[in-house]
Design a protein around this motif. Structure first.
Motif, mmCIF file in Angstrom:
data_model
loop_
_atom_site.group_PDB
_atom_site.id
_atom_site.type_symbol
_atom_site.label_atom_id
_atom_site.label_comp_id
_atom_site.label_asym_id
_atom_site.label_seq_id
_atom_site.Cartn_x
_atom_site.Cartn_y
_atom_site.Cartn_z
ATOM 1 N N SER A 5 4.849 -11.019 -7.639
ATOM 2 C CA SER A 5 5.072 -12.264 -7.071
ATOM 3 C C SER A 5 6.278 -12.338 -6.148
ATOM 4 C CB SER A 5 5.704 -13.150 -8.250
ATOM 5 O OG SER A 5 4.686 -13.429 -9.160
ATOM 6 N N GLU A 6 7.290 -11.328 -6.549
ATOM 7 C CA GLU A 6 8.307 -11.149 -5.370
ATOM 8 C C GLU A 6 8.532 -9.844 -4.913
ATOM 9 O OE1 GLU A 6 11.818 -13.115 -6.958
ATOM 10 O OE2 GLU A 6 10.781 -14.758 -7.925
ATOM 11 N N LEU A 7 9.269 -9.705 -3.809
ATOM 12 C CA LEU A 7 9.535 -8.447 -3.411
ATOM 13 C C LEU A 7 10.366 -7.674 -4.092
ATOM 14 C CD1 LEU A 7 9.810 -9.336 0.625
ATOM 15 C CD2 LEU A 7 8.125 -7.842 -0.379
ATOM 16 N N LYS A 8 11.503 -8.119 -4.853
ATOM 17 C CA LYS A 8 12.245 -7.730 -5.706
ATOM 18 C C LYS A 8 11.590 -6.566 -6.571
ATOM 19 C CE LYS A 8 14.996 -11.015 -6.944
ATOM 20 N NZ LYS A 8 14.393 -11.930 -6.228
ATOM 21 N N ALA A 9 10.543 -7.137 -7.016
ATOM 22 C CA ALA A 9 9.671 -6.256 -8.181
ATOM 23 C C ALA A 9 9.209 -5.048 -7.374
ATOM 24 C CB ALA A 9 8.614 -7.155 -8.614
ATOM 25 N N LEU A 10 8.645 -5.178 -6.251
ATOM 26 C CA LEU A 10 8.108 -3.844 -5.629
ATOM 27 C C LEU A 10 9.061 -3.014 -5.304
ATOM 28 C CD1 LEU A 10 5.636 -5.865 -3.117
ATOM 29 C CD2 LEU A 10 5.048 -4.497 -5.325
ATOM 30 N N MET A 11 10.385 -3.441 -4.892
ATOM 31 C CA MET A 11 11.521 -2.492 -4.443
ATOM 32 C C MET A 11 11.869 -1.606 -6.022
ATOM 33 S SD MET A 11 14.145 -5.184 -2.891
ATOM 34 C CE MET A 11 13.532 -6.047 -1.203
ATOM 35 N N ARG A 12 11.118 -2.193 -7.123
ATOM 36 C CA ARG A 12 11.447 -1.023 -8.396
ATOM 37 C C ARG A 12 10.457 0.082 -8.346
ATOM 38 N NH1 ARG A 12 13.679 -3.591 -13.001
ATOM 39 N NH2 ARG A 12 15.394 -5.334 -12.028
ATOM 40 N N HIS A 13 9.594 0.127 -7.286
ATOM 41 C CA HIS A 13 8.550 1.262 -7.490
ATOM 42 C C HIS A 13 9.231 2.530 -7.003
ATOM 43 C CE1 HIS A 13 4.693 3.385 -6.815
ATOM 44 N NE2 HIS A 13 4.268 2.594 -7.304
ATOM 45 N N PRO A 14 8.927 3.296 -7.671
ATOM 46 C CA PRO A 14 9.567 4.882 -7.295
ATOM 47 C C PRO A 14 9.287 5.254 -5.944
ATOM 48 C CG PRO A 14 7.601 5.199 -8.940
ATOM 49 C CD PRO A 14 8.078 3.690 -8.984
ATOM 50 N N ARG A 15 7.989 4.884 -5.292
ATOM 51 C CA ARG A 15 7.800 5.181 -3.943
ATOM 52 C C ARG A 15 8.002 4.141 -2.869
ATOM 53 N NH1 ARG A 15 3.362 7.793 -6.552
ATOM 54 N NH2 ARG A 15 1.925 6.279 -5.900
ATOM 55 N N TRP A 16 8.882 2.920 -3.333
ATOM 56 C CA TRP A 16 9.395 2.129 -2.559
ATOM 57 C C TRP A 16 10.107 2.884 -1.065
ATOM 58 C CZ3 TRP A 16 8.631 -2.688 -0.903
ATOM 59 C CH2 TRP A 16 9.545 -3.332 0.101
ATOM 60 N N GLN A 17 9.997 2.649 -0.316
ATOM 61 C CA GLN A 17 10.653 3.425 1.098
ATOM 62 C C GLN A 17 11.584 2.187 1.784
ATOM 63 O OE1 GLN A 17 7.715 5.340 3.393
ATOM 64 N NE2 GLN A 17 7.878 7.004 2.112
ATOM 65 N N GLY A 18 11.157 0.964 1.747
ATOM 66 C CA GLY A 18 12.208 -0.431 2.173
ATOM 67 C C GLY A 18 12.050 -0.093 3.863
ATOM 68 N N ARG A 19 11.169 0.632 4.546
ATOM 69 C CA ARG A 19 11.468 0.596 6.046
ATOM 70 C C ARG A 19 11.321 -0.598 6.579
ATOM 71 N NH1 ARG A 19 8.026 5.425 5.082
ATOM 72 N NH2 ARG A 19 6.051 3.677 6.107
ATOM 73 N N SER A 27 0.871 -1.195 0.063
ATOM 74 C CA SER A 27 -0.289 -0.015 0.021
ATOM 75 C C SER A 27 1.023 1.225 0.116
ATOM 76 C CB SER A 27 -1.095 -0.049 1.086
ATOM 77 O OG SER A 27 -1.818 1.042 1.124
ATOM 78 N N LEU A 28 0.887 2.054 -1.174
ATOM 79 C CA LEU A 28 1.814 2.900 -1.334
ATOM 80 C C LEU A 28 1.033 4.550 -1.652
ATOM 81 C CD1 LEU A 28 3.987 1.082 -3.597
ATOM 82 C CD2 LEU A 28 4.544 1.526 -1.285
ATOM 83 N N ASP A 29 0.615 5.277 -0.414
ATOM 84 C CA ASP A 29 0.172 6.453 -0.450
ATOM 85 C C ASP A 29 -0.893 6.516 -1.702
ATOM 86 O OD1 ASP A 29 1.861 7.518 0.984
ATOM 87 O OD2 ASP A 29 3.657 7.660 -0.539
ATOM 88 N N GLY A 30 -2.145 5.727 -1.177
ATOM 89 C CA GLY A 30 -3.078 5.599 -1.903
ATOM 90 C C GLY A 30 -3.221 4.676 -3.390
ATOM 91 N N GLU A 31 -2.052 4.079 -3.246
ATOM 92 C CA GLU A 31 -1.935 3.323 -4.630
ATOM 93 C C GLU A 31 -1.611 1.836 -4.022
ATOM 94 O OE1 GLU A 31 1.473 2.585 -8.131
ATOM 95 O OE2 GLU A 31 1.038 4.783 -7.201
ATOM 96 N N ILE A 32 -2.103 0.691 -4.794
ATOM 97 C CA ILE A 32 -1.938 -0.707 -4.494
ATOM 98 C C ILE A 32 -0.717 -1.177 -5.603
ATOM 99 C CG2 ILE A 32 -2.589 -2.963 -4.377
ATOM 100 C CD1 ILE A 32 -3.410 -1.050 -2.133
ATOM 101 N N ALA A 33 0.237 -1.800 -5.108
ATOM 102 C CA ALA A 33 1.221 -2.454 -6.072
ATOM 103 C C ALA A 33 1.172 -3.952 -5.531
ATOM 104 C CB ALA A 33 2.539 -1.775 -6.038
ATOM 105 N N PHE A 34 1.476 -4.692 -6.759
ATOM 106 C CA PHE A 34 1.416 -6.153 -6.121
ATOM 107 C C PHE A 34 2.444 -6.998 -7.180
ATOM 108 C CE2 PHE A 34 -1.884 -6.180 -9.252
ATOM 109 C CZ PHE A 34 -1.506 -7.180 -10.283
#
Length: 652
Positions: free
Chosen positions: A166-180, A157-164
């Motif tokens: 198969s693997e976390l490494k793909a979500l890490m490519r999202h410009p709003r990924w924070q990785g906390r 859940s990224l500031d009002g947007e949903i990204a999904f």
């Protein structure tokens, strides 16, 4: 087998969002090296992406994302539906079949959804999958995962947007990924060796639970507002199976299991690309390979990984089984150095801390198998279903008999612990550095673990405490709390289940999906290899859940019923030996060639920079381990994996 990804932005999706979805998708190229697809409805704000590993219907007719003929649904799907031909035939008989464009299971899934709805279609489906379904009529996105969790799906859940993806490494490519970093998740990893669903190593990112559908709409964009439906519930299935206990003889049970497994293997051998099997020479993989060969007109490709260290090598046993069966056997021998050199690459494969040391040989055997086949069957899940782990029987022995006997044993252990505790306080008072191989502080922690382990009300609670890496692992991560698995209380509350049933069922909903299936999926898909698990056929699982303990342990042995099945295909002399793990000599590596890297990970500078683990406790365990405390080897390995991962990924 494939990789899926996508975005949902109710305020609309731009070309830039399409570019983001493409980046997410292409981070999963290893999961689907044959083709790539992208579909966007800009006004609705949905983008679905797909990487394809072509297994069934390798033509363009099986390409994804795929739209239903009625135009209502669009599907991006990862997995295999083994009974799709039966589903296809039923749809045809009902007059609900479209004009088929090909022969893929994806097309059948869409036709089933249009006829029966998603939940009912998934209940009918026998397979492994993770999927994203867009419904144009309701303007909603539904994400779903198979019954047992064979295929992964992560949602952010990224500031009002949903990204999904198969693997976390793909979500890490999202410009709003924070990785906390989710510190509580790290504490869970140190407790179990892996991070149980729904948590991931990162805040705001969850794993979808097996057997569930999550529906997201414009008015429900945060995890606490998503509609979650269980189309399949493991607890309900277990209760139903045990209410209709198998009441036949041991001989009848063996015959029935043989038939169920053969049917499962036959279904899972459907493929338009080369197919084989992992073969360790043990009971589980030998059973699957034997059935495959009995169903095949040509020699089945089998694959074994051997090590030059005789203590861990099983290749000779696998070769004997393969020779007896007449498979086309392939084996490769690797040195410990070759496996060890891969340790630093594992954070890139698993994306979050994962401390199961058998990930390395699983990665290597998958790489080897992919040189000849695209699909490989495995013997995973047999231990959980047929009571194969010694720890189940240990807990059953400790928790059998009357409550008084259990209390008596607990008190005896408590008395022994109190006697040892008498050594700790004087040692601390006089400043002694060690008691044997342990520091006083380490021994005190161990005693607290012992007391907590037996101060419990049920067998399953004792099991969970006893077989964690460290029951007090939360102390290693300041600011976290002791947390057991979410399903622990539900399992403990089930009445009429034996200690053996409780312990093995907890692993079925906990250890199997969050460790074993994660390990196999990531290791194999890193090489674009699809793995299939015949033991997880729903009919096989239901039958296993219906068995009384005396049938599961037929003849008084672990996996007794499965051994009786295998004996029909392979002489016991070729497989009847003590169970070995598919692991690595991690403790020896940490004291030898990996020691410089471990010292770096556990240094004051690195611990301060990562700022997750408690430096004093880390050094305490590390120093005790180096001084010869073998019982700290597993938690030290887990700390090493956590630090290695966090130095590579944190803040990425």
């Amino acid at each position: 087998m494939c990789g899926i990804a996508g975005l949902f932005k109710p305020d609309g999706a731009s070309e830039a969002d399409e570019g983001v979805a493409t980046a997410l998708r292409d981070a999963l190229t290893h999961r689907g090296s044959d083709a790539a697809g992208l579909w966007r409805d800009a006004a609705a704000g949905i983008v679905l992406a797909h990487r394809r590993l072509s297994i069934i219907d390798v033509s363009a007719a099986g390409a994804q994302p795929m739209q239903s003929p009625c135009g209502r649904y669009t599907l991006s799907y990862n997995g295999e539906i083994y009974n799709y031909l039966e589903m296809r035939e039923e749809l045809e008989e009902l007059g609900a079949a479209p004009s088929w464009q090909g022969h893929s299971d994806t097309e059948v899934l869409l036709a089933g959804i249009a006829r029966w709805g998603l939940a009912e279609t998934l209940r009918r489906a026998n397979g492994m999958f993770a999927l994203a379904l867009w419904d144009r009529e309701t303007k909603s996105l539904t994400l779903a995962r198979d019954r047992f969790g064979e295929k992964p799906l992560h949602v952010a859940s990224l500031d009002g947007e949903i990204a999904f993806a198969s693997e976390l490494k793909a979500l890490m490519r999202h410009p709003r990924w924070q990785g906390r970093v989710d510190r509580q998740a790290i504490a869970q990893c140190l407790r179990h060796g892996y991070i149980p669903a729904p948590r991931t190593a990162y805040e705001g990112v969850v794993k979808l639970a097996p057997g569930s559908c999550v529906t997201v709409s414009a008015g429900a964009m945060t995890p606490d507002s998503w509609r979650v439906d269980r189309y399949w519930d493991s607890f309900a299935e277990a209760r139903s199976a045990r209410a209709a206990r198998f009441a036949g003889t041991g001989t009848e049970a063996v015959e029935h299991l043989d038939n169920l497994l053969r049917a499962s293997v036959a279904r899972q051998m459907i493929s338009d690309v080369p197919l084989g099997a992992f073969l360790s020479g043990g009971i589980d993989s030998s059973t699957i390979a034997a059935m495959m060969q009995s169903l095949s007109a040509t020699p089945v490709e089998t694959f074994t990984l051997g090590f030059h260290d005789k203590a861990t090598n099983e290749a000779e046993f696998a070769k004997s089984v393969a020779t007896h069966l007449g498979t086309s056997h392939n084996e490769i021998y690797l040195s410990g150095d070759e496996a060890r050199d891969l340790v630093e690459t594992m954070p890139e494969i698993y994306d979050e801390p994962f401390a199961d040391p058998s990930q390395l040989p699983t990665y290597l055997i998958s790489r080897f198998a992919r040189t000849k086949v695209t699909v490989s069957l495995s013997g995973d899940a047999a231990d959980e279903l047929f009571a194969g782990y010694g720890r189940y029987h240990s807990i059953a022995r400790n928790w059998s008999g009357s409550a008084g006997a259990r209390i008596g044993r607990a008190l005896q252990r408590g008395y022994a612990a109190a006697q040892i505790a008498g050594l700790v306080a004087p040692a601390e008072r006089f400043g002694l550095a060690r008691i044997g191989s342990r520091s006083p502080a380490s021994l005190r922690l161990r005693l607290e673990e012992k007391h907590a382990r037996f101060a419990t009300a049920s067998a399953v609670e004792a099991y969970e405490r006893k077989f964690t890496l460290l029951d007090t692992a939360h102390r290693l991560v300041p600011g976290t709390q002791r947390e057991t698995h979410p399903d622990l209380e539900r399992v403990a509350a089930e009445t009429g289940w034996s200690a053996l049933e409780q312990a093995s069922f907890l692993d079925l909903v906990h250890y199997l999906p969050d460790d074993i299936l994660v390990k196999v999926d990531r290791a194999a898909m890193a090489h674009s290899l699809e793995t299939r698990i015949p033991f997880l056929d729903p009919a096989v699982v239901r039958f296993a859940l219906s068995l009384p303990d005396e049938i599961r342990t037929l003849g008084g042995t672990r996996k007794g019923i499965l051994k009786a099945v295998l004996d029909r295909y392979v002489p016991a002399s070729l497989w009847d030996r003590p169970k070995r793990g598919f692991g690595i000599p991690g403790a020896a590596w940490l004291k030898g060639p990996l020691k410089p890297l471990a010292e770096e990970m556990f240094s004051a500078e690195t611990l301060a920079r990562v700022d997750v683990l408690d430096p004093a406790l880390v050094r305490l365990f590390w120093d005790d381990f180096r001084a010869g405390d073998k019982r700290r080897a597993n938690i030290v390995w887990a700390m090493f994996v956590v630090q290695l991962h966090l130095t590579r990924h944190a803040g990425r």
